[in-house]
Design a protein around this motif. Structure first.
Motif, mmCIF file in Angstrom:
data_model
loop_
_atom_site.group_PDB
_atom_site.id
_atom_site.type_symbol
_atom_site.label_atom_id
_atom_site.label_comp_id
_atom_site.label_asym_id
_atom_site.label_seq_id
_atom_site.Cartn_x
_atom_site.Cartn_y
_atom_site.Cartn_z
ATOM 1 N N ALA A 45 -9.100 1.424 -6.941
ATOM 2 C CA ALA A 45 -9.993 0.696 -6.023
ATOM 3 C C ALA A 45 -9.209 -0.154 -5.022
ATOM 4 N N MET A 46 -7.906 -0.337 -5.261
ATOM 5 C CA MET A 46 -7.102 -1.131 -4.336
ATOM 6 C C MET A 46 -6.679 -0.329 -3.104
ATOM 7 N N TYR A 47 -6.930 0.989 -3.132
ATOM 8 C CA TYR A 47 -6.458 1.854 -2.048
ATOM 9 C C TYR A 47 -7.638 2.469 -1.300
ATOM 10 N N ALA A 48 -7.394 2.751 -0.015
ATOM 11 C CA ALA A 48 -8.459 3.303 0.826
ATOM 12 C C ALA A 48 -8.781 4.738 0.434
ATOM 13 N N ALA A 49 -7.754 5.536 0.156
ATOM 14 C CA ALA A 49 -7.985 6.951 -0.162
ATOM 15 C C ALA A 49 -7.112 7.347 -1.344
ATOM 16 N N PRO A 50 -7.465 6.886 -2.527
ATOM 17 C CA PRO A 50 -6.631 7.195 -3.697
ATOM 18 C C PRO A 50 -6.694 8.671 -4.063
ATOM 19 N N PRO B 16 0.814 -1.226 0.000
ATOM 20 C CA PRO B 16 0.000 0.000 0.000
ATOM 21 C C PRO B 16 0.842 1.269 0.000
ATOM 22 N N VAL C 251 -7.198 0.219 -10.518
ATOM 23 C CA VAL C 251 -6.038 0.283 -9.621
ATOM 24 C C VAL C 251 -6.364 1.154 -8.407
ATOM 25 N N GLY D 271 -2.246 5.669 -5.652
ATOM 26 C CA GLY D 271 -2.462 5.256 -4.255
ATOM 27 C C GLY D 271 -1.720 6.092 -3.233
ATOM 28 N N ARG D 272 -1.232 7.278 -3.620
ATOM 29 C CA ARG D 272 -0.466 8.151 -2.730
ATOM 30 C C ARG D 272 0.684 7.407 -2.060
#
Lengths: 258, 318
Positions: B110-115, B84, B108, B154-155
């Motif tokens: 959608a794989m991160y909590a706060a993209p 992450p 892609v 994804g920051r």
């Protein structure tokens, strides 16, 4: 969770369920939107179903059952093979060649999530297949044994496990072009002589003995047994479990990500 | 080896990395590090081991020897905790070909909590123009920009970019470079591999020159250029081939009493090295006039990063 060196906002991963669901949806849409995949997974099984039920081009000893009752379980078995094996092996092989597997493995999805997403995607496509094929079969007069529906669903899951494992074994070891050729060839061979639609016992010569021990023959015989009301043969379950273990172990050891 | 020897702020620490394919050492005892809030370039010719090195940092390959730590974690053993926080742009893209560009990026994200905000990111990298085009139909430059967007959506705290400018037109390249600088200013550790000198010179705070699987020089661009021979100003002259520049060097030495050297590294291209000042330039042009030679180009400067790179890695083709 992360140390104080974190810059600005640190996003973190979405929940595992959300990641896998996203991947499953992504895989499902990719298959259902691809013309060739749709042809193999939906159009071919439906054409086979209608052709076998409405014509007598292929001689079948239905042992007293109607043709549609006898043929539909085999077509469902075929549908499972097209999605879990043919379509999945080709898609995975090209994703592997194009680096898609490696890129997704670097996201929070990871390799495990990627695999789970693929399996769920296969099951979602199979659900669509079962609805389409089931609807056409019912319209043609199919009357499945109600008590056999649940065992049939279990067998489809087991068949999906065996053929997805085989798909990953192929896709993770051969070149993409090789997988394309092998996957299509194997599908044709299994339809003609693998015991999917024509029961192993009705196949010519030594095939009659061999086909029952193939995953295709085991899946076909199991589904016919369940949906015709004769019960699921224990051999079908044993054979499918054994192939799942063998293909799964092979894929686990030999799959190359690069 | 634990990361106790890592300086504070080190986001990536590679020590003694070895990776062997088929008995051949592709990476052979490589050391490098990258810090937060800085762009670190891994510069080297093709086949030097750059991609293998970053793939070991990304957890895609397991080292055969040495240690790799990213944010203090092992990229293979601690992959789930690291993914992450790390963004990756692969050299071959790794984009699924059958989906639309916007859908790929959304997936892609959608794989991160706060993209990152997808509209903002798409606008910055000019993705809107081909958002509804399938990846298969994108040009090389469009794919590169989409892959970069996927790497940063994804920051991440650390970003690995493997040849991010390959196949980009100048406009795209500047858009990519602007984003890389912004990431650095946000405190992200950016590690990029490249064989483009301009990319390393314009972007990198720290350059590791890699060849034959090892780092053969490290430092900022000014440090690398100042180090070693030829660090004094050089006059670079382009004119017709075959001029007797040794005679010119002699004349310049007589004028100012300094040591001057001259060479013709390729036909018609001359380097004249010494204490190049205004008087030396006047002598040079007078000398050219005597020979009735018109210079196509005269530049005065120190060595470029490319000179350093070629000195370090050799001029032979590979």
């Amino acid at each position: 969770m992360s140390p104080s060196t974190t810059p600005a906002v640190h996003a973190g991963a979405a929940s595992p369920a959300r990641r896998v669901a996203a991947q499953a949806g992504f895989e499902t849409r990719a298959i259902l939107r691809n013309g060739e995949q749709l042809l193999v997974t939906i159009v071919v099984p439906v054409l086979l179903l209608v052709g076998l039920v409405r014509t007598s081009v292929v001689e079948l000893d239905t042992a007293g059952a109607t043709r549609v009752d006898f043929v539909t379980p085999g077509v469902l078995a075929l549908a499972c093979v097209t999605t879990a094996f043919t379509s999945q092996s080709i898609a995975t092989a090209f994703d592997r060649r194009n680096g898609v597997l490696r890129l997704l493995a670097t996201t929070p999805l990871g390799r495990g999530g990627l695999l789970a997403g693929k399996v769920l995607g296969v099951l979602a496509v199979e659900a669509v297949q079962v609805v389409v094929i089931g609807t056409v079969a019912l319209a043609l007069g199919w009357r499945p044994e109600p008590t056999g529906l649940l065992p049939a669903a279990g067998l489809l899951l087991l068949g999906t496990a065996a053929f997805t494992a085989l798909a990953l074994l192929l896709a993770g070891t051969l070149r993409a072009e090789g997988v394309l050729a092998v996957a299509n060839l194997v599908l044709v061979l299994l339809v003609v002589g693998g015991g999917l639609i024509v029961p192993p016992a009705e196949l010519p010569g030594p095939l009659a003995h061999v086909a029952a021990f193939l995953p295709s023959g085991a899946l076909g015989e199991g589904l016919r047994g369940a949906l015709l009301g004769d019960g699921v043969p224990a051999l079908s379950v044993v054979v499918l479990v054994a192939w799942t273990a063998a293909f799964g172990a092979g894929a686990g050891r030999l799959f190359r990500w690069h | 080896m634990p990361t106790t020897d890592a300086p504070p702020g080190a986001a990536v620490v590679v020590r003694g990395l070895r990776k062997t394919y088929g008995g051949r050492d592709v990476v052979d005892g490589l050391d490098l590090q990258a810090t937060a809030g800085a762009v670190t370039a891994v510069l080297g010719p093709n086949g030097a081991g750059k991609t293998t090195t970053v793939e070991c940092c990304e957890g895609l390959r397991s080292p055969d020897g040495g240690t790799v730590r990213v944010l203090g974690l092992d990229p293979v053993a601690d992959a789930a905790r690291l993914r992450p926080r790390v963004g990756v742009m692969l050299q071959d893209g790794g984009l699924p070909t059958g989906v639309r560009a916007a859908e790929m990026l959304r997936h892609v994200a959608a794989m991160y909590a706060a993209p990152r905000d997808l509209h903002e990111l798409s606008a910055r990298l000019g993705l809107d123009a081909f958002a509804r085009t399938t990846v298969r139909r994108l040009s090389g430059g469009q794919r590169q920009r989409l892959a970069l967007a996927a790497a940063v959506v994804g920051r991440p705290e650390v970003v690995f970019l493997d040849e991010p400018s390959a196949g980009l037109d100048p406009q795209s390249r500047h858009a990519v470079w602007d984003l890389v600088r912004e990431l650095r200013d946000e405190g992200v550790a950016v590690v990029l591999t490249t064989h483009l000198m301009a990319e390393a010179e314009d972007l990198a705070d720290l350059v590791h020159v890699v060849d034959h699987g090892r780092v053969i020089a490290s430092g900022s661009v000014p440090e690398l250029v100042a180090a070693g021979p030829g660090s004094s100003p050089t006059i670079r002259l382009e004119a017709r081939p075959g001029l007797d520049v040794a005679a010119l060097a002699t004349r310049l030495a007589e004028d100012d009493g300094d040591a001057w050297t001259a060479a013709e590294p390729s036909p018609g291209v001359y380097t004249v090295t010494g204490d190049a000042g205004p008087a030396a330039l006047a002598t040079l042009t007078a000398w050219l006039a005597e020979q009735d030679v018109l210079a196509r180009r005269v530049t005065v400067g120190r060595r470029t990063l490319e000179d350093v790179f070629l000195d370090l890695t050799g001029r032979h083709l590979r």
